[in-house]
Motif scaffolding. Structure first.
Motif, PDB file in Angstrom:
ATOM      1  N   PHE A  56       0.818  -1.216   0.000  1.00 44.99           N
ATOM      2  CA  PHE A  56       0.000   0.000   0.000  1.00 44.99           C
ATOM      3  C   PHE A  56       0.851   1.265   0.000  1.00 44.99           C
ATOM      4  N   THR A  57       2.041   1.171   0.551  1.00 44.07           N
ATOM      5  CA  THR A  57       2.909   2.354   0.617  1.00 44.07           C
ATOM      6  C   THR A  57       4.018   2.327  -0.430  1.00 44.07           C
ATOM      7  N   HIS A  58       4.051   1.266  -1.257  1.00 45.21           N
ATOM      8  CA  HIS A  58       5.093   1.127  -2.279  1.00 45.21           C
ATOM      9  C   HIS A  58       4.497   0.784  -3.647  1.00 45.21           C
ATOM     10  N   LEU A  59       3.398   1.428  -3.998  1.00 43.51           N
ATOM     11  CA  LEU A  59       2.773   1.318  -5.318  1.00 43.51           C
ATOM     12  C   LEU A  59       2.571  -0.107  -5.808  1.00 43.51           C
ATOM     13  N   GLY A  60       2.115  -0.980  -4.912  1.00 41.75           N
ATOM     14  CA  GLY A  60       1.795  -2.338  -5.293  1.00 41.75           C
ATOM     15  C   GLY A  60       2.969  -3.294  -5.279  1.00 41.75           C
ATOM     16  N   GLU A  61       4.113  -2.867  -4.830  1.00 43.75           N
ATOM     17  CA  GLU A  61       5.265  -3.759  -4.720  1.00 43.75           C
ATOM     18  C   GLU A  61       5.154  -4.563  -3.426  1.00 43.75           C
ATOM     19  N   CYS A  62       5.434  -5.848  -3.504  1.00 45.83           N
ATOM     20  CA  CYS A  62       5.381  -6.714  -2.329  1.00 45.83           C
ATOM     21  C   CYS A  62       6.729  -6.715  -1.617  1.00 45.83           C
ATOM     22  N   ALA A  63       6.708  -6.718  -0.308  1.00 48.15           N
ATOM     23  CA  ALA A  63       7.933  -6.742   0.493  1.00 48.15           C
ATOM     24  C   ALA A  63       8.655  -8.074   0.383  1.00 48.15           C
ATOM     25  N   GLU A  70       8.067 -13.489 -10.189  1.00 46.37           N
ATOM     26  CA  GLU A  70       7.896 -13.945 -11.572  1.00 46.37           C
ATOM     27  C   GLU A  70       6.405 -14.000 -11.937  1.00 46.37           C
ATOM     28  N   ILE A  71       5.598 -14.454 -11.003  1.00 47.51           N
ATOM     29  CA  ILE A  71       4.158 -14.541 -11.243  1.00 47.51           C
ATOM     30  C   ILE A  71       3.559 -13.146 -11.392  1.00 47.51           C
ATOM     31  N   TYR A  72       4.000 -12.201 -10.556  1.00 51.54           N
ATOM     32  CA  TYR A  72       3.497 -10.824 -10.662  1.00 51.54           C
ATOM     33  C   TYR A  72       3.698 -10.269 -12.064  1.00 51.54           C
ATOM     34  N   LYS A  73       4.884 -10.495 -12.640  1.00 56.37           N
ATOM     35  CA  LYS A  73       5.177  -9.970 -13.988  1.00 56.37           C
ATOM     36  C   LYS A  73       4.121 -10.444 -14.984  1.00 56.37           C
ATOM     37  N   ALA A  74       3.789 -11.717 -14.916  1.00 56.65           N
ATOM     38  CA  ALA A  74       2.796 -12.272 -15.836  1.00 56.65           C
ATOM     39  C   ALA A  74       1.395 -11.754 -15.531  1.00 56.65           C
ATOM     40  N   LEU A  75       1.045 -11.661 -14.248  1.00 57.40           N
ATOM     41  CA  LEU A  75      -0.291 -11.187 -13.868  1.00 57.40           C
ATOM     42  C   LEU A  75      -0.528  -9.749 -14.310  1.00 57.40           C
ATOM     43  N   TYR A  76       0.519  -8.937 -14.259  1.00 56.47           N
ATOM     44  CA  TYR A  76       0.380  -7.539 -14.663  1.00 56.47           C
ATOM     45  C   TYR A  76       0.401  -7.361 -16.178  1.00 56.47           C
ATOM     46  N   ASP A  77       0.430  -8.481 -16.904  1.00 57.02           N
ATOM     47  CA  ASP A  77       0.354  -8.448 -18.360  1.00 57.02           C
ATOM     48  C   ASP A  77      -0.781  -9.345 -18.864  1.00 57.02           C
ATOM     49  N   ASN A 104      -3.017  -9.608  -3.226  1.00 55.65           N
ATOM     50  CA  ASN A 104      -3.508  -8.442  -2.485  1.00 55.65           C
ATOM     51  C   ASN A 104      -2.849  -7.156  -2.973  1.00 55.65           C
ATOM     52  N   VAL A 105      -1.670  -7.261  -3.569  1.00 58.78           N
ATOM     53  CA  VAL A 105      -0.990  -6.071  -4.089  1.00 58.78           C
ATOM     54  C   VAL A 105      -1.856  -5.348  -5.124  1.00 58.78           C
ATOM     55  N   SER A 106      -2.771  -6.085  -5.751  1.00 58.39           N
ATOM     56  CA  SER A 106      -3.618  -5.470  -6.783  1.00 58.39           C
ATOM     57  C   SER A 106      -4.597  -4.460  -6.203  1.00 58.39           C
ATOM     58  N   THR A 107      -4.754  -4.470  -4.890  1.00 61.22           N
ATOM     59  CA  THR A 107      -5.580  -3.446  -4.244  1.00 61.22           C
ATOM     60  C   THR A 107      -4.892  -2.085  -4.373  1.00 61.22           C
ATOM     61  N   ALA A 108      -3.568  -2.088  -4.290  1.00 59.95           N
ATOM     62  CA  ALA A 108      -2.794  -0.852  -4.404  1.00 59.95           C
ATOM     63  C   ALA A 108      -2.444  -0.528  -5.853  1.00 59.95           C
ATOM     64  N   LYS A 109      -2.228  -1.554  -6.658  1.00 55.81           N
ATOM     65  CA  LYS A 109      -1.890  -1.389  -8.073  1.00 55.81           C
ATOM     66  C   LYS A 109      -2.703  -2.411  -8.851  1.00 55.81           C
ATOM     67  N   PRO A 110      -3.854  -2.013  -9.409  1.00 54.02           N
ATOM     68  CA  PRO A 110      -4.751  -2.959 -10.074  1.00 54.02           C
ATOM     69  C   PRO A 110      -4.099  -3.709 -11.231  1.00 54.02           C
ATOM     70  N   MET A 111      -4.455  -4.965 -11.350  1.00 53.28           N
ATOM     71  CA  MET A 111      -4.005  -5.813 -12.450  1.00 53.28           C
ATOM     72  C   MET A 111      -4.989  -5.653 -13.610  1.00 53.28           C
ATOM     73  N   PRO A 112      -4.533  -5.857 -14.847  1.00 47.73           N
ATOM     74  CA  PRO A 112      -5.421  -5.682 -16.001  1.00 47.73           C
ATOM     75  C   PRO A 112      -6.389  -6.838 -16.244  1.00 47.73           C
ATOM     76  N   ILE A 113      -6.366  -7.849 -15.413  1.00 51.36           N
ATOM     77  CA  ILE A 113      -7.212  -9.038 -15.592  1.00 51.36           C
ATOM     78  C   ILE A 113      -8.690  -8.637 -15.577  1.00 51.36           C
ATOM     79  N   LYS A 142     -16.062 -12.026  -8.007  1.00 53.43           N
ATOM     80  CA  LYS A 142     -17.018 -10.961  -7.692  1.00 53.43           C
ATOM     81  C   LYS A 142     -16.287  -9.773  -7.070  1.00 53.43           C
ATOM     82  N   TYR A 143     -15.420 -10.060  -6.103  1.00 52.07           N
ATOM     83  CA  TYR A 143     -14.653  -9.007  -5.431  1.00 52.07           C
ATOM     84  C   TYR A 143     -13.764  -8.249  -6.422  1.00 52.07           C
TER      85      TYR A 143
END
Length: 180
Positions: A56-63, A70-77, A104-113, A142-143
């Motif tokens: 939430f404080t780092h633009l959707g980056e996970c700590a 690797e999965i995030y890269k694909a999800l964001y595409d 949950n990072v998609s709450t801070a930085k939405p994924m295009p899915i 739904k969420y």
């Protein structure tokens, strides 16, 4: 228009019934001109979300820095997400659930899915055994505001290869073929 699909296989069993079903879906999806990236998350190192709020404080980056990067890269595409899992205790595997929780990072930085599908297999003869998994999937989409593209389930597949020759394979291929 072709879609970019991410398929998350939650089974820790290599070449098991879930992976067979997932691969048949992929064949159908690729035959329709889509691209599919499959992650065998059941065999990857992805730890659970600790709700630290770093994203939430780092633009959707996970700590956490593990295979989820690797999965995030694909999800964001991706346009479409497919969740594939054997049913363990009426739900998705813990490995797949960890990946879902880390989304949950998609709450801070939405994924295009925009779309999703579910593939689920289970050994039980009671067809109600998969209902909690389906309910969980429906709550997620739904969420997230995603459109359901389809659900394919198969009961009574306990041992590797039990799914061979069953109608769920054709249903999964048809589901993949219908993605456009």
């Amino acid at each position: 228009m072709s879609k970019k699909i991410v398929l998350l296989n939650g089974s820790p069993r290599k070449n098991g019934n879930t992976e067979i079903l997932a691969d048949v879906f992929i064949q159908g999806a690729e035959a329709s001109g889509n691209t599919v990236t499959k992650f065998n998350v059941g065999r990857m190192k992805v730890t659970g979300c600790t709700d630290c709020k770093y994203c939430f404080t780092h633009l959707g980056e996970c700590a956490k820095k593990d295979d989820m990067q690797e999965i995030y890269k694909a999800l964001y595409d991706a346009d479409l997400l497919v969740l594939a899992s054997p049913v363990y205790w009426h739900g998705m595997t813990a490995q797949l659930k960890s990946v879902i929780d880390r989304m949950n990072v998609s709450t801070a930085k939405p994924m295009p899915i925009t779309d999703a599908a579910l593939l689920a297999v289970y050994g039980d003869t009671d067809t109600e055994a998969v209902e909690a998994t389906i309910s969980h999937y429906k709550a997620i989409i739904k969420y997230m505001g995603w459109r359901d593209c389809g659900i394919v389930t198969q009961s009574e597949v306990m041992e590797k290869g039990d799914i061979s020759g069953l109608s769920s394979l054709a249903a999964a291929k048809d589901l993949g073929n219908g993605i456009q």
